[in-house]
Design a protein around this motif. Structure first.
Motif: not given
Length: 122
Positions: A46, A8-9, A5, A11-12, A41, A43, A14-16
């Motif tokens: 964060d 993933t948090a 988690r 990486a996400q 986040d 989901q 950074h993408s956002r």
């Protein structure tokens, strides 16, 4: 598991942030969009929240490494939030390269922590 988690948090987030920075807003609108992207986040997992889980479950050396990677992403966020900064800016490139190198190292540390000693990769 908190390890997956957390990675993933990060990486996400950074993408956002990169999507928000690519919109080309300026001033306070840019700063707010990038900070919101870092924190928001969908989901509800964060990176800061999951870092707290890592702090509870992981050995100290992994928690310290995770905290460092999180801080590097925050530094990248702060650079991108400034007017005139973009993905090609040397300052951003230096921070984000370091982030990804340490992100990969953290992932290896976490994987090694999850594998029994006899199965660990060399």
């Amino acid at each position: 598991m908190a390890y997956g988690r957390f990675l993933t948090a990060l990486a996400q987030a950074h993408s956002r942030m990169t999507v928000a920075a690519a919109r080309g807003e300026a001033g306070m609108a840019r700063q707010q969009a990038i900070h919101d992207a870092f924190l928001s986040d969908p989901q509800h997992s964060d990176a800061k929240s999951v870092l707290r889980e890592v702090a509870l479950a992981a050995p100290d050396h992994i928690h310290r490494a995770a905290e460092s990677v999180y801080e590097q992403l925050r530094s990248a966020r702060d650079i991108l939030a400034r007017d005139g900064m973009d993905f090609a800016t040397p300052e951003y490139q230096q921070v984000i390269r370091s982030f990804f190198v340490n992100f990969d190292a953290l992932q290896r540390l976490m994987r090694d922590d999850l594998q029994p000693s006899a199965e660990r990769r060399v």
